[in-house]
Design an enzyme around this catalytic site. Sequence first.
Site, PDB file in Angstrom:
ATOM      1  N   SER A 150       0.898  -1.175  -0.176  1.00  0.00           N
ATOM      2  CA  SER A 150       0.148  -0.764  -0.019  1.00  0.00           C
ATOM      3  C   SER A 150       0.813   1.210  -0.086  1.00  0.00           C
ATOM      4  CB  SER A 150      -0.435  -0.329   1.385  1.00  0.00           C
ATOM      5  OG  SER A 150      -0.968   1.059   1.668  1.00  0.00           O
TER       6      SER A 150
ATOM      7  N   TYR B 257      -2.708  -0.781  10.686  1.00  0.00           N
ATOM      8  CA  TYR B 257      -2.010  -1.194   9.121  1.00  0.00           C
ATOM      9  C   TYR B 257      -0.712  -0.759   8.108  1.00  0.00           C
ATOM     10  CZ  TYR B 257      -3.840  -1.479   3.868  1.00  0.00           C
ATOM     11  OH  TYR B 257      -4.379  -1.907   3.103  1.00  0.00           O
TER      12      TYR B 257
HETATM   13  N1  LIG Z   1      -8.510  -1.034  -0.707  1.00  0.00           N
HETATM   14  C1  LIG Z   1      -7.828   0.118  -0.435  1.00  0.00           C
HETATM   15  O1  LIG Z   1      -7.903   0.927  -0.385  1.00  0.00           O
HETATM   16  C2  LIG Z   1      -5.917  -0.503  -0.708  1.00  0.00           C
HETATM   17  C3  LIG Z   1      -5.201   0.246  -1.014  1.00  0.00           C
HETATM   18  C4  LIG Z   1      -3.818  -0.424  -0.605  1.00  0.00           C
HETATM   19  C5  LIG Z   1      -3.435  -1.766  -1.068  1.00  0.00           C
HETATM   20  N2  LIG Z   1      -4.444  -2.777  -0.506  1.00  0.00           N
HETATM   21  C6  LIG Z   1      -4.137  -3.805  -0.101  1.00  0.00           C
HETATM   22  O2  LIG Z   1      -5.265  -4.418  -1.171  1.00  0.00           O
HETATM   23  C7  LIG Z   1      -5.321  -6.222  -0.697  1.00  0.00           C
HETATM   24  C8  LIG Z   1      -6.599  -6.561  -1.368  1.00  0.00           C
HETATM   25  O3  LIG Z   1      -7.604  -5.627  -0.654  1.00  0.00           O
HETATM   26  P1  LIG Z   1      -8.838  -5.559  -1.050  1.00  0.00           P
HETATM   27  O4  LIG Z   1      -9.168  -3.327  -1.334  1.00  0.00           O
HETATM   28  O5  LIG Z   1      -9.156  -6.363  -2.673  1.00  0.00           O
HETATM   29  O6  LIG Z   1      -9.330  -5.578   0.313  1.00  0.00           O
HETATM   30  P2  LIG Z   1     -10.815  -6.916   0.601  1.00  0.00           P
HETATM   31  O7  LIG Z   1     -12.027  -6.224  -0.964  1.00  0.00           O
HETATM   32  O8  LIG Z   1     -11.302  -6.251   2.161  1.00  0.00           O
HETATM   33  O9  LIG Z   1     -10.320  -8.079  -0.126  1.00  0.00           O
HETATM   34  C9  LIG Z   1      -9.188  -8.579   1.543  1.00  0.00           C
HETATM   35  C10 LIG Z   1      -9.294 -10.145   0.945  1.00  0.00           C
HETATM   36  O10 LIG Z   1      -8.194 -10.044   1.287  1.00  0.00           O
HETATM   37  C11 LIG Z   1      -9.033 -11.847   2.064  1.00  0.00           C
HETATM   38  N3  LIG Z   1      -8.218 -12.133   3.297  1.00  0.00           N
HETATM   39  C12 LIG Z   1      -8.485 -11.150   4.349  1.00  0.00           C
HETATM   40  N4  LIG Z   1      -8.364 -12.194   5.557  1.00  0.00           N
HETATM   41  C13 LIG Z   1      -8.236 -13.115   5.255  1.00  0.00           C
HETATM   42  C14 LIG Z   1      -7.778 -14.414   6.143  1.00  0.00           C
HETATM   43  N5  LIG Z   1      -7.652 -14.438   7.188  1.00  0.00           N
HETATM   44  N6  LIG Z   1      -7.534 -15.822   5.012  1.00  0.00           N
HETATM   45  C15 LIG Z   1      -7.429 -15.651   3.958  1.00  0.00           C
HETATM   46  N7  LIG Z   1      -7.894 -14.468   3.902  1.00  0.00           N
HETATM   47  C16 LIG Z   1      -8.040 -13.124   3.863  1.00  0.00           C
HETATM   48  C17 LIG Z   1     -10.583 -11.771   1.773  1.00  0.00           C
HETATM   49  O11 LIG Z   1     -11.119 -13.059   1.690  1.00  0.00           O
HETATM   50  P3  LIG Z   1     -12.349 -13.693   2.495  1.00  0.00           P
HETATM   51  O12 LIG Z   1     -13.200 -12.792   3.190  1.00  0.00           O
HETATM   52  O13 LIG Z   1     -13.238 -14.218   1.524  1.00  0.00           O
HETATM   53  O14 LIG Z   1     -11.586 -14.549   3.580  1.00  0.00           O
HETATM   54  C18 LIG Z   1      -9.986 -11.056   0.794  1.00  0.00           C
HETATM   55  O15 LIG Z   1     -10.402 -11.877  -0.088  1.00  0.00           O
HETATM   56  C19 LIG Z   1      -5.014  -6.126   0.181  1.00  0.00           C
HETATM   57  O16 LIG Z   1      -3.864  -6.709   1.262  1.00  0.00           O
HETATM   58  C20 LIG Z   1      -5.439  -4.816   1.060  1.00  0.00           C
HETATM   59  O17 LIG Z   1      -3.883  -3.954   2.308  1.00  0.00           O
HETATM   60  C21 LIG Z   1      -5.883  -1.991  -0.857  1.00  0.00           C
END
Ligand SMILES: NC(=O)c1ccc[n+]([C@@H]2O[C@H](COP(=O)([O-])OP(=O)(O)OC[C@H]3O[C@@H](n4cnc5c(N)ncnc54)[C@H](OP(=O)(O)O)[C@@H]3O)[C@@H](O)[C@H]2O)c1
Length: 281
Positions: free
Chosen positions: A140, A153
């Site tokens: 991030s 975070y």
């Molecule tokens: N959205 C943002 O603003 C943003 C910005 C920068 C970086 N990121 C990074 O991008 C990545 C994806 O985020 P996103 O925005 O797509 O979020 P999201 O829609 O909330 O998805 C999060 C994913 O992580 C999985 N997950 C969480 N805990 C888990 C566990 N204990 N075991 C297995 N899977 C787990 C969830 O799967 P289940 O719910 O099916 O378990 C889901 O597939 C993350 O690493 C986040 O930090 C996001």
Amino acid sequence: MTLKGKLILLTGASGGIGQAIARRLAAQGARLILVGRSTEQLNVLARELRVLVNEGFVLQADITQHSGRETIRTALLALQEPLDALINCAGVNLFGFLEDSDPDTVAQLINTNVTATILLTQLTLPFLHKSTGRILNIGSSFGSLGYPGFSVYCASKFALRGFSEALRRELGDSNIQVAHLAPRATNTSLNSDAVCAMNRELGNAMDEPDIVAAQVEIMLSAKRMRDRNVGWPERLFLRINSIVPRIIDNALRGQLPIIRRYAQRIPDAGVATNTISTRLS
Ligand SMILES: NC(=O)c1ccc[n+]([C@@H]2O[C@H](COP(=O)([O-])OP(=O)(O)OC[C@H]3O[C@@H](n4cnc5c(N)ncnc54)[C@H](OP(=O)(O)O)[C@@H]3O)[C@@H](O)[C@H]2O)c1
């Protein structure tokens, strides 16, 4: 690397960014192992992707659990073929000030974003060594710039960036490449309504998940993977922060009353499951 036919393990596949990555890679003919906890979401995605590519499957696994990681190891052993890439995309968020945060929630976030991600990476190394494997960690911009309301975070994403850099150097004389991708705020359920409203008020841009997925496709397709940061002016802020952090300190000091107002707001109904709410006293 040509993506056609490549075997790629993708965690966080049920999430907003993970689904977008899966669609992009499947469109290039990659065979995906989709990992997440919610099978319902993963099965819907797998059905959609089967139209694009014939192979690939779903693994229900909580990566914070030993049993979840063993499910992944067992599947890789059963496949009896090299793993071409691991994309560590699973992650959770926590918006709130540290003094209001529940200690168990803090520990859970670090466990998911750091410990479990590192242990899963370690587990996949023997499979990646059998090919010219790649590890792509989804970090991030908060992994290079500390932001109020996201201290835990940020800590986890700083750690992931450090892990990526050190592992890349550790594997420097091997066939495995390691890279780190830092998206800025992205429109997914990771961000609660309060975070989205705060970003709107502060004028912080939020990307659509496919913007991040396009970067993943570019990185994996390149002969040599390089770290990337998504978004402008965020790239400029990161640069300033690394050289003269006081300038960013002062700018964020000015935003603090707005950030505090949203951080202390009672979460809206239907708040994102992957955003861990803070304890509100
Ligand atoms: N959205 C943002 O603003 C943003 C910005 C920068 C970086 N990121 C990074 O991008 C990545 C994806 O985020 P996103 O925005 O797509 O979020 P999201 O829609 O909330 O998805 C999060 C994913 O992580 C999985 N997950 C969480 N805990 C888990 C566990 N204990 N075991 C297995 N899977 C787990 C969830 O799967 P289940 O719910 O099916 O378990 C889901 O597939 C993350 O690493 C986040 O930090 C996001």
